[in-house]
Scaffold this motif. Sequence first.
Motif, PDB file in Angstrom:
ATOM      1  N   ASP A 158       1.990   4.121   9.625  1.00 56.23           N
ATOM      2  CA  ASP A 158       0.227   4.462   9.531  1.00 56.23           C
ATOM      3  C   ASP A 158       0.303   2.939   9.435  1.00 56.23           C
ATOM      4  OD1 ASP A 158       0.755   6.600   9.143  1.00 56.23           O
ATOM      5  OD2 ASP A 158       1.190   6.670   6.398  1.00 56.23           O
ATOM      6  N   ALA A 194      -5.291   1.528  -3.417  1.00 55.73           N
ATOM      7  CA  ALA A 194      -5.203   1.480  -1.658  1.00 55.73           C
ATOM      8  C   ALA A 194      -5.206   2.913  -1.294  1.00 55.73           C
ATOM      9  CB  ALA A 194      -3.929   1.063  -1.351  1.00 55.73           C
ATOM     10  N   ILE A 232     -10.067  -2.466   4.402  1.00 51.36           N
ATOM     11  CA  ILE A 232      -9.585  -1.601   3.153  1.00 51.36           C
ATOM     12  C   ILE A 232      -8.746  -2.939   2.136  1.00 51.36           C
ATOM     13  CG2 ILE A 232      -6.816  -0.094   2.710  1.00 51.36           C
ATOM     14  CD1 ILE A 232      -6.833   0.860   5.954  1.00 51.36           C
ATOM     15  N   TRP A 235       0.837  -1.017  -0.083  1.00 47.12           N
ATOM     16  CA  TRP A 235       0.362   0.053  -0.331  1.00 47.12           C
ATOM     17  C   TRP A 235       0.800   1.290   0.010  1.00 47.12           C
ATOM     18  CZ3 TRP A 235      -3.990  -1.649   4.021  1.00 47.12           C
ATOM     19  CH2 TRP A 235      -4.681  -2.706   3.830  1.00 47.12           C
ATOM     20  N   TRP A 294     -11.730   4.724   5.240  1.00 46.68           N
ATOM     21  CA  TRP A 294     -11.563   4.539   6.128  1.00 46.68           C
ATOM     22  C   TRP A 294     -10.654   4.574   7.807  1.00 46.68           C
ATOM     23  CZ3 TRP A 294     -15.573   0.521   6.880  1.00 46.68           C
ATOM     24  CH2 TRP A 294     -15.919  -0.110   6.235  1.00 46.68           C
ATOM     25  N   MET A 295     -10.217   5.313   6.681  1.00 44.21           N
ATOM     26  CA  MET A 295      -9.439   5.684   8.459  1.00 44.21           C
ATOM     27  C   MET A 295      -9.959   7.330   8.845  1.00 44.21           C
ATOM     28  SD  MET A 295      -7.740   3.497   9.629  1.00 44.21           S
ATOM     29  CE  MET A 295      -6.868   4.311  10.717  1.00 44.21           C
ATOM     30  N   VAL A 337      -4.032   1.509  10.938  1.00 44.55           N
ATOM     31  CA  VAL A 337      -5.041   1.007  10.334  1.00 44.55           C
ATOM     32  C   VAL A 337      -5.572   0.188  11.121  1.00 44.55           C
ATOM     33  CG1 VAL A 337      -5.188  -0.488   8.408  1.00 44.55           C
ATOM     34  CG2 VAL A 337      -4.133   2.321   7.951  1.00 44.55           C
ATOM     35  N   ARG A 340      -7.609   3.415   2.008  1.00 42.85           N
ATOM     36  CA  ARG A 340      -7.406   4.107   3.076  1.00 42.85           C
ATOM     37  C   ARG A 340      -8.233   5.567   3.915  1.00 42.85           C
ATOM     38  NH1 ARG A 340      -2.512   5.806   5.707  1.00 42.85           N
ATOM     39  NH2 ARG A 340      -1.468   6.252   3.702  1.00 42.85           N
ATOM     40  N   LYS A 341      -8.354   5.988   2.270  1.00 38.34           N
ATOM     41  CA  LYS A 341      -8.775   7.339   3.036  1.00 38.34           C
ATOM     42  C   LYS A 341     -10.465   7.574   3.411  1.00 38.34           C
ATOM     43  CE  LYS A 341     -11.127   9.613  -0.161  1.00 38.34           C
ATOM     44  NZ  LYS A 341     -11.386  10.128  -1.327  1.00 38.34           N
TER      45      LYS A 341
END
Lengths: 99, 497, 493
Positions: free
Chosen positions: B338, B361, B351, B332, B368-369, B342, B365-366
Amino acid sequence: MAAISREEVAHLARLSRLAVTEQELDQFAGQLDVILQSVARIGDVAADDIPPTSHSVPLTNIYRDDVVTPCLTQEEALSGAPDSAEGRFRVPRILDEED
Amino acid sequence: MTTTALPTYEDAIAHYEPVIGLETHVELGTNTKMFCGCPTEFGAEPNTQVCPVCLGLPGALPVANRAAIEATIRIGLALNCDIAPWCRMARKNYFYPDMPKNFQTSQYDEPLCVDGYVDVQIDGETFRVEIERVHLEEDTGKSLHVGGATGRIHGATESLVDYNRAGIPLVEIVTKPVPGLGARAPEVAKAYVTELRDIIRSLDVSDVRMEQGSMRCDVNTSLNRPGDEWGTRTETKNVNSLRSVERAVRSEIIRQAGLLTGGTRIFQETRHFQETTGDTRPGRSKETATDYRYFPEPDLVPIAPDTAWVAELKAALPELPSVKRARLAEEWGISALDMQSVANAGAIELIEETIAAGTSAAGARKWWMGELARRANESGVELAAVGVTPAQVAQLQGLVDEGKLNDKLARQVLEGVVAGEGDPAAVIEARGLGVVSDTGALTAAVDEAIAANPDIAAKIRDGKVAAAGALVGAVMKTTRGQADAKTVRELILARLS
Amino acid sequence: MTDVTRMTAAQVAGLISSGDASAVEVATAHLDRIAAVDERVHAFLHVDRDGALAAARAVDEKRAQGEELGPLAGVPVAVKDVIATRGIPTTAASKILEGWKPPYDATVVERLRAAGTVMLGKTNMDEFAMGSSTEYSAYGPTNNPWDLGRIPGGSGGGSAASLAAYEAPLAIGTDTGGSIRQPGAVTGTVGAKPTYGGTSRYGLIAFSSSLDTPGPCARNVEDAALLHSVIAGHDVRDSTSIPQPVPDVVAAARLGATGDLTGVKLGLVKEFAGEGAEPGVLAAFRESVEALVKLGAEVVEVSCPHFEYALPAYYLIAPSEASSNLARFDGVRYGLRVGDDGNRSLEEVMSLTRDAGFGPEVKRRIILGTYALSSGYYDAYYGQAQKVRTLITRDFTTAFESVDVLISPTTPFVAFPFGSRTSDPYQMYLADLYTIPTNLYGGPAISVPCGLSEGLPVGFQVMAPTMADDRMYRVAAALESAVGTLTPPTLEA
């Protein structure tokens, strides 16, 4: 000296869920004392370095496969129950009132 | 009892050092029970998954489930434990109506797995939680308490017992006491249980769902003043989510610190975590010092795992979460730190699944995080329970990538998905949130903006492309945000080139 | 036709397979005999007339259709009430299980059914097999057919008495400390305790799990061997069941019956051939040893120094396991419930139930076992007893390096009058003095009649190495060929 006291017998009876009567307590305390005095001589055997035997068969690793086998029906399961309701075994309240 | 004012957490930690310990029970996902062939499926009619063995009928005998032994050994191996070359099951004797035999077949001084560890990372720092033992036992039945308030045992006039759960294999994982964590103790506790859950899930031996009770956690907490001996510990039960693990430790630290500061000593007791208030309450006080009269189970022969078999199981372990995290971080393109965030957010699989559904990726990630983590945090639920599936996130991001949604609209769509209005497409449809992609309508709006801002238009014609932003803003305003900014910009530049 | 109730099981099976008697006739004769004498003997707690006749009819039908019958097809058998029988009351002679009908059959019972034997009913016993006289049955004692004022031994007094009273030619017993052999000895019948793990415990209501062993009871050695071969063998439902073939005990019994023991070495247990036993018992035993020597056996004296600790070890191990095994009788899932008045808590109801449902000997042993397992006493009592168990096992294995079997009297005394040993429990325990070591070791042992003392039967015990059950059958059958079987009084009114 007594090997076991009346109080100890009362405590053990409680642990064993036996509502023994006073008369039973008197009787058992005396009898258990005789039995314990008789079996206490087992302590005379020098066995410090002797491994204990819990099973007389020298077997290990006896397993079954993870395969479903038939169950009892609910009716069969409950057939011997003193009391049941809603497909379940009914028991009196679990906690004492002071809890 | 007088109420002592509670200190703040920072105050408590400033004066006391916590020591924590965790006992985790994991219900194995075997097809059948530990000692009989009854199925283990959840939710069957009461007392229909029982037989003479698990009902404890007179004369019935147990035979151990090979799959449960194997699963326990695999858990032990994944937790870096030694596997006992020879051990026995033991009977733990006490009377309770949900135990059909009035003893639990368990393990006592000869656990199957010993001396392991789990490493957890928080903010780039590694904490090692040592595992004392992993052992195998059987679960109890379930009681329905009748006649009292809200089904609780207190005040009930009778109870109704269902033995469907009785005899399901249960693995107990006990840590050694973990000192020296300071303020980090609650986070480490949560991170440990999270890591444990992920490890066990990766082994595919349990569905490890805390909410459904297939993973249950008891948290031991004690406090001592720096330099003093460890304090008396309390055991907190009813900790039913990862978040609660952290909250339970934290609230117990605060509570104990309050008592100790007020000069009250701590009793060794069992407490119950209250999900609603986030604090702990005393459990049953009665007979805490029960003598369980353990002795080797005569009905089961010793377990002596063949070393070759253990080696085989070890070699066949799947990729463990820590290894997987390192691999994914690389794939990723993110840092280990980081990646840890996660993981701590419980977002790895979400993710992964989102990426598998066709998203980049970074895109996955944007969401969910960012937005979803924020929402989960706000409503106090696990990320996985936030109400959006990876497939929906992938769909959402796909629409953004296609220019059919902008970020602002996407967040609104997400809100609809969370609210249960359906997939993103359905929300867009229902709420009329699609970007204005009708070029005719957009061109009209662009022309309007050019006409209304001749100065800016002149600058752009002179090559000052950066000035286009002001016109884009104007267009977005007239389309009430429902336009794709990139498209608008392209239209403006095309018109003025 | 001759009275089938007086025949051996082998003879009865022969009559049925040849068609000279039907299984229904045989069953009826035994049921009639029970109806005639059991009021006085009280060997049975439950007679399953309908079930027996149905099973007998099934055998007759099979024969009529030309199907092959097993060696005991159609032969009646009585089953000790500690063994679960589907749909038929199984109480372990306890009030706490009064009226309980198991929803399943014990493995032993399954095998009896599969072999075509005809189960007559369930026999009396000391409650939960704890005792040596059946005086601790909650449903009243069984009377010894040799003298109705005397005990029939225990715990399996009902099974042994049913044979001596000619109510059944075969019976199933269970032996934890001598509960098959001692009743055999005092009723003049044969009782064999197989190797632990040689017969399945599945469905046997547990008293002491590491010692309990189901086994055959009969009026002669060959019948016992025939029954042994029907019930023995590996069972996947019992984790302690030995996954090996059963020795050919029937062939061994037939070999022994030829009366030749040339080359067989018998070890006379020094510690069990002197003081402690009644003179008449010792006399009968010694005469039998001489008879065996005449058959060609070599007899040497063997010392087993730890056998004297077997009784104390047993009375720690068995009650400990029993205290745990009997915890399940709590009035929740089956059996008696007392005192549930809607006010009392579960603990109170459980405790009242257990106090009312268990008899005095069971309660004593539960309390004793709870004590021996308590954390403060575990090492001194239960733990030490398990170490002594190891030493007793070593005594056996050492002895079997130099002899083929060990021999001793079965029990120190002949059948004693009712009430003579109940006031002092330890005096009762002494009845099992010679039988207990074998249980701690796990090997097989058999009691075979060897004569009379004061007109009452004396038993001769043969102990063999684990999984060498055939050896004891050979020696017992040889002795039987020399001294003959005993014929009890007729009980005719």
